[in-house]
Design an enzyme around this catalytic site. Structure first.
Site, PDB file in Angstrom:
ATOM      1  N   HIS A 100       2.389  -3.207  -1.031  1.00 56.29           N
ATOM      2  CA  HIS A 100       3.251  -2.185  -0.430  1.00 56.29           C
ATOM      3  C   HIS A 100       2.411  -0.943  -0.113  1.00 56.29           C
ATOM      4  O   HIS A 100       1.490  -0.601  -0.857  1.00 56.29           O
ATOM      5  CB  HIS A 100       4.379  -1.826  -1.396  1.00 56.29           C
ATOM      6  CG  HIS A 100       5.431  -0.990  -0.759  1.00 56.29           C
ATOM      7  ND1 HIS A 100       5.289   0.371  -0.613  1.00 56.29           N
ATOM      8  CD2 HIS A 100       6.597  -1.317  -0.183  1.00 56.29           C
ATOM      9  CE1 HIS A 100       6.348   0.840   0.019  1.00 56.29           C
ATOM     10  NE2 HIS A 100       7.164  -0.165   0.290  1.00 56.29           N
ATOM     11  N   GLU A 172       5.736  -3.181   7.749  1.00 52.30           N
ATOM     12  CA  GLU A 172       6.278  -1.883   7.361  1.00 52.30           C
ATOM     13  C   GLU A 172       5.368  -0.765   7.863  1.00 52.30           C
ATOM     14  O   GLU A 172       4.399  -0.404   7.184  1.00 52.30           O
ATOM     15  CB  GLU A 172       6.396  -1.793   5.835  1.00 52.30           C
ATOM     16  CG  GLU A 172       7.354  -2.800   5.238  1.00 52.30           C
ATOM     17  CD  GLU A 172       7.998  -2.279   3.962  1.00 52.30           C
ATOM     18  OE1 GLU A 172       9.214  -2.343   3.871  1.00 52.30           O
ATOM     19  OE2 GLU A 172       7.277  -1.781   3.084  1.00 52.30           O
TER      20      GLU A 172
HETATM   21  P1  PGA Z   1      12.746   2.566   3.129  1.00 50.23           P
HETATM   22  O1  PGA Z   1      11.617   1.744   2.332  1.00 50.23           O
HETATM   23  O2  PGA Z   1      13.773   1.541   3.563  1.00 50.23           O
HETATM   24  O3  PGA Z   1      13.310   3.527   2.110  1.00 50.23           O
HETATM   25  O4  PGA Z   1      12.084   3.224   4.263  1.00 50.23           O
HETATM   26  C1  PGA Z   1      11.202   0.486   2.764  1.00 50.23           C
HETATM   27  C2  PGA Z   1      10.124  -0.022   1.867  1.00 50.23           C
HETATM   28  O5  PGA Z   1       9.329   0.788   1.386  1.00 50.23           O
HETATM   29  O6  PGA Z   1      10.040  -1.228   1.603  1.00 50.23           O
END
Ligand code: PGA
Length: 258
Positions: A100, A172
């Site tokens: 992540h 992401e």
């Molecule tokens: P968020 O986070 O939906 O709060 O932007 C997504 C993630 O970090 O997986």
């Protein structure tokens, strides 16, 4: 290949939130709402280590699966503060988030350690949700594809055609995480399609057509339907909106209908 033949996955990433009683309460609220997704959309709650056992007990007999938010790459030993894949698998954990951007940004994770963790996870019988994504600076420099290709290729080094079946990729964009600044459906689709192309290059078209690719970054009850309607977006990794049962369920239902 038609997207409907791939597994749609909506995963909550709770991050560092919820005590055990709060975790139980949230999961009890989520369970009945998402029960209709069974057999159609996989629903996962990735929770802090301290909530894993509570989450496993609370979701037993339901269609909600449990994931951890990280895993160490060694099997055991002198690694104070770390948790191994064997420890997670023995608990009954099925998924684990790897790489992540918050781990990369705040805890010094590199593409190399992400790769080691991914191999340890799948080697230990877990399924990995591998996160990749560019920063705003990288997007503005026009190097999004280079960054995504590099992160994906290094993370998957040493994997095989068979074990890649236990890997889900989450795109992401760092600039969209927790910022409320969501990628447009077109931006998200373009990068998810690029990731699929990268997988085809690493393995083959069949593997690429079969792999689940999620979008994550400020996905919420309002914007989810448009994102999930895109041909290469097979699900979502949800941070903030996964902490509210109703919002999380709206996203699950969008995946069921999408
Ligand atoms: P968020 O986070 O939906 O709060 O932007 C997504 C993630 O970090 O997986």
């Amino acid at each position: 290949m038609n997207k409907s033949t791939r597994k749609a996955i909506i995963a909550g990433n709770w991050k560092m939130n919820k005590t055990r009683p709060e975790a139980k309460e949230l999961l009890e609220a989520i369970k009945p709402l998402v029960a209709n997704a069974e057999g159609n959309v996989e629903v996962i709650a990735c929770v802090p280590f301290t909530n894993l056992e509570t989450a496993i007990n609370t979701t037993a007999g339901s269609n909600v699966k449990v994931g951890a938010e990280n895993v160490h790459f060694e099997k055991s030993g002198a690694f104070t503060g770390e948790i191994s894949a064997d420890m997670l698998a023995e608990l009954g954990v099925e998924y684990v988030v790897i790489g992540h951007s918050e781990r990369r940004q705040y805890f010094g994770e590199t593409d190399e350690t992400v790769n080691k963790r991914l191999l340890a996870a799948i080697g230990g019988g877990l399924k990995a949700i591998l996160c990749v994504g560019e920063t705003l600076e990288q997007r503005e420099q026009g190097i999004t594809e280079e960054v995504i290709a590099m992160q994906t290729k290094i993370a998957l080094q040493g994997t095989c055609e068979k074990c890649i079946k236990n890997v889900v990729i989450a795109y992401e964009p760092v600039w969209a995480i927790g910022t409320g600044k969501v990628a447009t459906p077109e931006q998200a689709q373009d990068v998810c399609a690029f990731i699929r192309k990268t997988i085809a290059g690493l393995f083959n078209q069949e593997v690429a057509d079969g792999i689940t690719i999620q979008y994550g970054g400020s996905m919420n009850a309002k914007n989810c339907a448009e994102l999930l309607a895109k041909p290469d977006i097979d699900g979502g990794l949800i941070g903030g909106a996964s902490l509210k049962a109703e919002d999380f369920n709206t996203i699950v239902q969008a995946a069921v209908n999408g």
